[in-house]
Design a protein around this motif. Structure first.
Motif, PDB file in Angstrom:
ATOM      1  N   TRP A   1      11.268  -2.318  20.689  1.00 34.71           N
ATOM      2  CA  TRP A   1      11.973  -3.440  21.305  1.00 34.71           C
ATOM      3  C   TRP A   1      12.380  -4.462  20.249  1.00 34.71           C
ATOM      4  CZ3 TRP A   1      13.938  -3.504  25.985  1.00 34.71           C
ATOM      5  CH2 TRP A   1      14.445  -4.698  26.500  1.00 34.71           C
ATOM      6  N   ASN A   2      13.652  -4.830  20.267  1.00 36.26           N
ATOM      7  CA  ASN A   2      14.174  -5.865  19.387  1.00 36.26           C
ATOM      8  C   ASN A   2      14.032  -7.203  20.110  1.00 36.26           C
ATOM      9  OD1 ASN A   2      15.833  -7.706  18.014  1.00 36.26           O
ATOM     10  ND2 ASN A   2      17.225  -6.102  17.321  1.00 36.26           N
ATOM     11  N   ALA A   3      13.007  -7.961  19.747  1.00 40.50           N
ATOM     12  CA  ALA A   3      12.724  -9.200  20.473  1.00 40.50           C
ATOM     13  C   ALA A   3      13.814 -10.242  20.260  1.00 40.50           C
ATOM     14  CB  ALA A   3      11.368  -9.755  20.041  1.00 40.50           C
ATOM     15  N   ALA A   4      14.415 -10.280  19.073  1.00 39.46           N
ATOM     16  CA  ALA A   4      15.450 -11.268  18.792  1.00 39.46           C
ATOM     17  C   ALA A   4      16.677 -11.049  19.677  1.00 39.46           C
ATOM     18  CB  ALA A   4      15.843 -11.216  17.324  1.00 39.46           C
TER      19      ALA A   4
ATOM     20  N   LEU B   1       0.818  -1.219   0.000  1.00 44.12           N
ATOM     21  CA  LEU B   1       0.000   0.000   0.000  1.00 44.12           C
ATOM     22  C   LEU B   1       0.849   1.265   0.000  1.00 44.12           C
ATOM     23  CD1 LEU B   1      -2.689  -0.933   2.692  1.00 44.12           C
ATOM     24  CD2 LEU B   1      -2.723  -1.425   0.243  1.00 44.12           C
ATOM     25  N   VAL B   2       2.123   1.139   0.326  1.00 44.43           N
ATOM     26  CA  VAL B   2       2.957   2.318   0.571  1.00 44.43           C
ATOM     27  C   VAL B   2       3.077   3.198  -0.668  1.00 44.43           C
ATOM     28  CG1 VAL B   2       5.269   3.124   1.152  1.00 44.43           C
ATOM     29  CG2 VAL B   2       4.245   1.249   2.452  1.00 44.43           C
ATOM     30  N   GLU B   3       3.582   2.653  -1.759  1.00 45.80           N
ATOM     31  CA  GLU B   3       3.850   3.485  -2.935  1.00 45.80           C
ATOM     32  C   GLU B   3       2.580   4.040  -3.564  1.00 45.80           C
ATOM     33  OE1 GLU B   3       6.642   4.810  -3.696  1.00 45.80           O
ATOM     34  OE2 GLU B   3       7.530   3.704  -2.024  1.00 45.80           O
ATOM     35  N   PRO B   4       1.491   3.253  -3.690  1.00 44.98           N
ATOM     36  CA  PRO B   4       0.261   3.853  -4.218  1.00 44.98           C
ATOM     37  C   PRO B   4      -0.251   5.016  -3.384  1.00 44.98           C
ATOM     38  CG  PRO B   4       0.125   1.467  -4.319  1.00 44.98           C
ATOM     39  CD  PRO B   4       1.356   1.787  -3.524  1.00 44.98           C
ATOM     40  N   LEU B   5      -0.118   4.925  -2.067  1.00 48.68           N
ATOM     41  CA  LEU B   5      -0.558   6.038  -1.223  1.00 48.68           C
ATOM     42  C   LEU B   5       0.358   7.250  -1.388  1.00 48.68           C
ATOM     43  CD1 LEU B   5      -1.594   4.078   1.989  1.00 48.68           C
ATOM     44  CD2 LEU B   5      -3.101   5.478   0.550  1.00 48.68           C
ATOM     45  N   ARG B   6       1.649   7.013  -1.468  1.00 45.65           N
ATOM     46  CA  ARG B   6       2.570   8.127  -1.680  1.00 45.65           C
ATOM     47  C   ARG B   6       2.327   8.805  -3.024  1.00 45.65           C
ATOM     48  NH1 ARG B   6       7.988   5.208   0.857  1.00 45.65           N
ATOM     49  NH2 ARG B   6       7.532   5.752   3.043  1.00 45.65           N
ATOM     50  N   ALA B   7       1.945   8.011  -4.019  1.00 41.04           N
ATOM     51  CA  ALA B   7       1.647   8.583  -5.335  1.00 41.04           C
ATOM     52  C   ALA B   7       0.426   9.497  -5.281  1.00 41.04           C
ATOM     53  CB  ALA B   7       1.417   7.464  -6.350  1.00 41.04           C
ATOM     54  N   LEU B   8      -0.420   9.309  -4.279  1.00 41.27           N
ATOM     55  CA  LEU B   8      -1.589  10.167  -4.093  1.00 41.27           C
ATOM     56  C   LEU B   8      -1.280  11.362  -3.193  1.00 41.27           C
ATOM     57  CD1 LEU B   8      -4.297   7.389  -3.631  1.00 41.27           C
ATOM     58  CD2 LEU B   8      -3.998   8.874  -5.624  1.00 41.27           C
ATOM     59  N   GLY B   9      -0.021  11.535  -2.840  1.00 47.49           N
ATOM     60  CA  GLY B   9       0.372  12.667  -2.021  1.00 47.49           C
ATOM     61  C   GLY B   9       0.247  12.437  -0.532  1.00 47.49           C
ATOM     62  N   ARG B  10       0.151  11.166  -0.136  1.00 44.82           N
ATOM     63  CA  ARG B  10       0.039  10.837   1.278  1.00 44.82           C
ATOM     64  C   ARG B  10       1.398  10.394   1.826  1.00 44.82           C
ATOM     65  NH1 ARG B  10      -4.776  11.113   4.565  1.00 44.82           N
ATOM     66  NH2 ARG B  10      -6.592  10.699   3.273  1.00 44.82           N
ATOM     67  N   PRO B  11       1.992  11.110   2.776  1.00 39.79           N
ATOM     68  CA  PRO B  11       3.169  10.576   3.464  1.00 39.79           C
ATOM     69  C   PRO B  11       2.787   9.281   4.188  1.00 39.79           C
ATOM     70  CG  PRO B  11       2.839  12.897   3.979  1.00 39.79           C
ATOM     71  CD  PRO B  11       1.600  12.433   3.285  1.00 39.79           C
ATOM     72  N   VAL B  12       3.684   8.304   4.175  1.00 37.37           N
ATOM     73  CA  VAL B  12       3.383   6.997   4.768  1.00 37.37           C
ATOM     74  C   VAL B  12       4.503   6.590   5.710  1.00 37.37           C
ATOM     75  CG1 VAL B  12       2.929   4.558   4.322  1.00 37.37           C
ATOM     76  CG2 VAL B  12       2.073   6.288   2.725  1.00 37.37           C
ATOM     77  N   LEU B  13       4.118   6.045   6.852  1.00 38.14           N
ATOM     78  CA  LEU B  13       5.065   5.471   7.799  1.00 38.14           C
ATOM     79  C   LEU B  13       4.644   4.035   8.079  1.00 38.14           C
ATOM     80  CD1 LEU B  13       7.444   5.747   9.758  1.00 38.14           C
ATOM     81  CD2 LEU B  13       5.819   6.577  11.483  1.00 38.14           C
ATOM     82  N   ARG B  14       5.580   3.097   7.905  1.00 41.29           N
ATOM     83  CA  ARG B  14       5.330   1.678   8.164  1.00 41.29           C
ATOM     84  C   ARG B  14       5.872   1.300   9.536  1.00 41.29           C
ATOM     85  NH1 ARG B  14       3.804  -1.912   8.264  1.00 41.29           N
ATOM     86  NH2 ARG B  14       4.814  -3.657   7.218  1.00 41.29           N
ATOM     87  N   VAL B  15       5.022   0.643  10.316  1.00 43.98           N
ATOM     88  CA  VAL B  15       5.405   0.150  11.637  1.00 43.98           C
ATOM     89  C   VAL B  15       4.872  -1.266  11.777  1.00 43.98           C
ATOM     90  CG1 VAL B  15       5.139   0.458  14.132  1.00 43.98           C
ATOM     91  CG2 VAL B  15       5.431   2.457  12.660  1.00 43.98           C
ATOM     92  N   SER B  16       5.639  -2.121  12.439  1.00 43.38           N
ATOM     93  CA  SER B  16       5.201  -3.487  12.701  1.00 43.38           C
ATOM     94  C   SER B  16       5.049  -3.714  14.203  1.00 43.38           C
ATOM     95  CB  SER B  16       6.210  -4.492  12.139  1.00 43.38           C
ATOM     96  OG  SER B  16       5.838  -5.815  12.494  1.00 43.38           O
ATOM     97  N   ALA B  17       3.974  -4.375  14.566  1.00 42.90           N
ATOM     98  CA  ALA B  17       3.769  -4.692  15.985  1.00 42.90           C
ATOM     99  C   ALA B  17       4.857  -5.617  16.507  1.00 42.90           C
ATOM    100  CB  ALA B  17       2.395  -5.337  16.178  1.00 42.90           C
ATOM    101  N   ASP B  18       5.536  -6.342  15.626  1.00 42.27           N
ATOM    102  CA  ASP B  18       6.636  -7.211  16.069  1.00 42.27           C
ATOM    103  C   ASP B  18       7.756  -6.421  16.729  1.00 42.27           C
ATOM    104  OD1 ASP B  18       5.393  -9.499  15.234  1.00 42.27           O
ATOM    105  OD2 ASP B  18       6.500  -9.668  13.357  1.00 42.27           O
ATOM    106  N   ASP B  19       7.828  -5.133  16.460  1.00 44.24           N
ATOM    107  CA  ASP B  19       8.846  -4.284  17.081  1.00 44.24           C
ATOM    108  C   ASP B  19       8.346  -3.644  18.371  1.00 44.24           C
ATOM    109  OD1 ASP B  19      10.972  -4.607  15.183  1.00 44.24           O
ATOM    110  OD2 ASP B  19       9.800  -3.402  13.781  1.00 44.24           O
ATOM    111  N   PHE B  20       7.199  -4.122  18.857  1.00 40.93           N
ATOM    112  CA  PHE B  20       6.641  -3.624  20.110  1.00 40.93           C
ATOM    113  C   PHE B  20       6.221  -4.788  21.013  1.00 40.93           C
ATOM    114  CE2 PHE B  20       6.623   0.046  17.496  1.00 40.93           C
ATOM    115  CZ  PHE B  20       6.791   1.113  18.357  1.00 40.93           C
ATOM    116  N   LEU B  21       7.031  -5.853  20.987  1.00 40.57           N
ATOM    117  CA  LEU B  21       6.798  -6.957  21.912  1.00 40.57           C
ATOM    118  C   LEU B  21       7.431  -6.629  23.262  1.00 40.57           C
ATOM    119  CD1 LEU B  21       7.447 -10.044  19.618  1.00 40.57           C
ATOM    120  CD2 LEU B  21       5.300  -8.829  20.046  1.00 40.57           C
TER     121      LEU B  21
END
Length: 204
Positions: A115-118, A47-67
């Motif tokens: 948090w880096n769970a690994a 979804l990132v690039e199509p949204l950016r093409a519409l002028g929407r800044p995008v930030l990707r976050v994963s819940a795996d980095d919040f264990l």
């Protein structure tokens, strides 16, 4: 209930359209939820690039980095489904560092990794400012019954048989955690076959 088959490309277009229809006067928090075999992070990435093409800044976050740290996460053993269901995710940290700052009137400054769970230690990530009309795409599993604030939530649904069949052997101990899961989603996608997704409800 109406079920509408879609191609993977059409699913991306459908979700991009729904996200872009959200008001640009504030940030849009989008949760993409699914059991590990559905790979919600991969859909979020698409979804990132199509949204950016519409002028929407995008930030990707994963819940795996919040264990939570291993001392908390594994307090009842390495294969406890109740802990996996209720205690692995640092809901407070995710809300405080990611979702809360994107409330109306918030700072817009997000910590993308906590948090880096690994390695079982804190990430050394810097805060990121999400621009006006920005979109947060957060992926994870078992997210949608925790009252996390969001403007749009998407659940990739697997039938119990598909979940049991597709879940890797190393994670089969988590199966009971999904028995009581009742996600509250704005958009539900049947995802037994990722090449043939189907939208539950109305397209558009």
């Amino acid at each position: 209930m109406k079920v509408v088959p879609l191609s993977p490309r059409a699913l991306v277009d459908e979700l991009v359209g729904r996200v872009d229809a959200l008001p640009r006067s504030t940030w849009a928090r989008v949760l993409l939820d699914g059991a590990p075999p559905t790979r919600p992070g991969e859909l979020a990435d698409r979804l990132v690039e199509p949204l950016r093409a519409l002028g929407r800044p995008v930030l990707r976050v994963s819940a795996d980095d919040f264990l939570r740290p291993a001392s908390v996460r594994l307090e009842h053993g390495h294969e406890d489904p109740d802990s996996f269901r209720d205690s692995w995710l640092d809901v407070g940290g995710l809300t405080r560092e990611v979702l809360g700052p994107l409330d109306p009137g918030g700072s817009g400054r997000v910590l993308p990794r906590l948090w880096n769970a690994a390695a079982d230690r804190a990430h050394r990530a810097d805060y990121v400012a999400l621009g006006p009309a920005g979109v947060l795409l957060l992926d994870g599993t078992l997210l949608l019954d925790r009252w996390l604030p969001a403007e749009l939530s998407v659940h990739l649904w697997l039938s119990p048989a598909a979940l049991e069949r597709q879940l890797p052997d190393a994670w089969r101990w988590t199966l009971p955690a999904y028995d009581s899961y009742e996600p509250r989603a704005d958009v539900t996608v049947r995802y037994d076959h990722p090449a043939r997704p189907a939208l539950v409800g109305t397209v558009g």
